[in-house]
Motif scaffolding. Structure first.
Motif, mmCIF file in Angstrom:
data_model
loop_
_atom_site.group_PDB
_atom_site.id
_atom_site.type_symbol
_atom_site.label_atom_id
_atom_site.label_comp_id
_atom_site.label_asym_id
_atom_site.label_seq_id
_atom_site.Cartn_x
_atom_site.Cartn_y
_atom_site.Cartn_z
ATOM 1 N N UNK A 71 0.870 -1.170 0.000
ATOM 2 C CA UNK A 71 0.000 0.000 0.000
ATOM 3 C C UNK A 71 0.914 1.230 0.000
ATOM 4 N N UNK A 72 0.546 2.242 -0.744
ATOM 5 C CA UNK A 72 1.368 3.455 -0.785
ATOM 6 C C UNK A 72 1.027 4.347 0.405
ATOM 7 N N UNK A 120 -2.544 -15.711 6.686
ATOM 8 C CA UNK A 120 -3.263 -14.443 6.540
ATOM 9 C C UNK A 120 -3.294 -14.080 5.060
ATOM 10 N N UNK A 121 -4.489 -13.709 4.573
ATOM 11 C CA UNK A 121 -4.649 -13.612 3.121
ATOM 12 C C UNK A 121 -4.604 -12.201 2.548
ATOM 13 N N UNK A 122 -4.658 -11.169 3.393
ATOM 14 C CA UNK A 122 -4.743 -9.817 2.847
ATOM 15 C C UNK A 122 -3.883 -8.854 3.664
ATOM 16 N N UNK A 123 -2.565 -9.114 3.684
ATOM 17 C CA UNK A 123 -1.634 -8.299 4.459
ATOM 18 C C UNK A 123 -0.977 -7.279 3.529
ATOM 19 N N UNK A 163 -7.362 -2.163 10.293
ATOM 20 C CA UNK A 163 -6.558 -3.056 11.126
ATOM 21 C C UNK A 163 -5.113 -2.660 10.807
ATOM 22 N N UNK A 164 -4.577 -1.771 11.622
ATOM 23 C CA UNK A 164 -3.337 -1.061 11.304
ATOM 24 C C UNK A 164 -2.318 -1.313 12.409
ATOM 25 N N UNK A 165 -1.151 -1.862 12.024
ATOM 26 C CA UNK A 165 -0.138 -2.272 13.006
ATOM 27 C C UNK A 165 1.225 -1.673 12.677
ATOM 28 N N UNK A 166 1.957 -1.370 13.751
ATOM 29 C CA UNK A 166 3.293 -0.791 13.682
ATOM 30 C C UNK A 166 4.248 -1.823 14.266
ATOM 31 N N UNK A 189 -8.316 -7.225 5.765
ATOM 32 C CA UNK A 189 -7.143 -6.454 5.364
ATOM 33 C C UNK A 189 -6.378 -6.029 6.618
ATOM 34 N N UNK A 190 -5.094 -6.305 6.629
ATOM 35 C CA UNK A 190 -4.212 -5.876 7.715
ATOM 36 C C UNK A 190 -3.127 -5.000 7.086
ATOM 37 N N UNK A 191 -2.942 -3.810 7.633
ATOM 38 C CA UNK A 191 -1.929 -2.891 7.121
ATOM 39 C C UNK A 191 -0.804 -2.804 8.160
ATOM 40 N N UNK A 192 0.434 -2.994 7.697
ATOM 41 C CA UNK A 192 1.582 -3.003 8.606
ATOM 42 C C UNK A 192 2.597 -1.969 8.147
ATOM 43 N N UNK A 193 3.140 -1.218 9.111
ATOM 44 C CA UNK A 193 4.207 -0.283 8.751
ATOM 45 C C UNK A 193 5.332 -0.326 9.764
#
Length: 99
Positions: free
Chosen positions: A3-4, A81-84, A19-22, A58-62
């Motif tokens: 993801x940009x 996990x299918x949508x990381x 669902x946003x993780x650091x 959807x899980x977004x990781x940064x």
């Protein structure tokens, strides 16, 4: 899938429930964070149970630059996990948007 920072910023500004993780370390998170839930990369395996309900979400990781979050994304994918989504460029790129 990545993801940009532009897409992430837009979605955060809209107030989307993400669902946003650091996956940085605690001291980095304390200095600057985007409101994501902190799970340092090394502790990720210990948090699989709490993430389990999100397997098809959807899980977004940064992280700082995208390297650790890339590793975290690959790890979660290996656990089914299918949508990381990894934030390309991490918090550094995100902050550049704001300058």
């Amino acid at each position: 899938m990545d993801i940009t920072v532009e897409e992430l910023k837009e979605r955060l500004e809209k107030g989307e429930d993400l669902h946003f993780y650091d996956v940085r370390e605690e001291h980095e998170y304390e200095e600057d964070n985007l409101g994501a839930v902190l799970i340092p990369l090394g502790e990720l395996p210990d948090h699989l149970d709490e993430l389990e309900p999100l397997k098809d979400e959807e899980i977004i990781i940064h992280c700082r630059s995208g390297a650790r979050s890339g590793k975290a994304a690959r790890y979660l994918e290996s656990q089914g996990f299918s949508n990381v989504r990894n934030v390309l460029g991490g918090i550094l790129a995100y902050r550049e948007l704001e300058d």
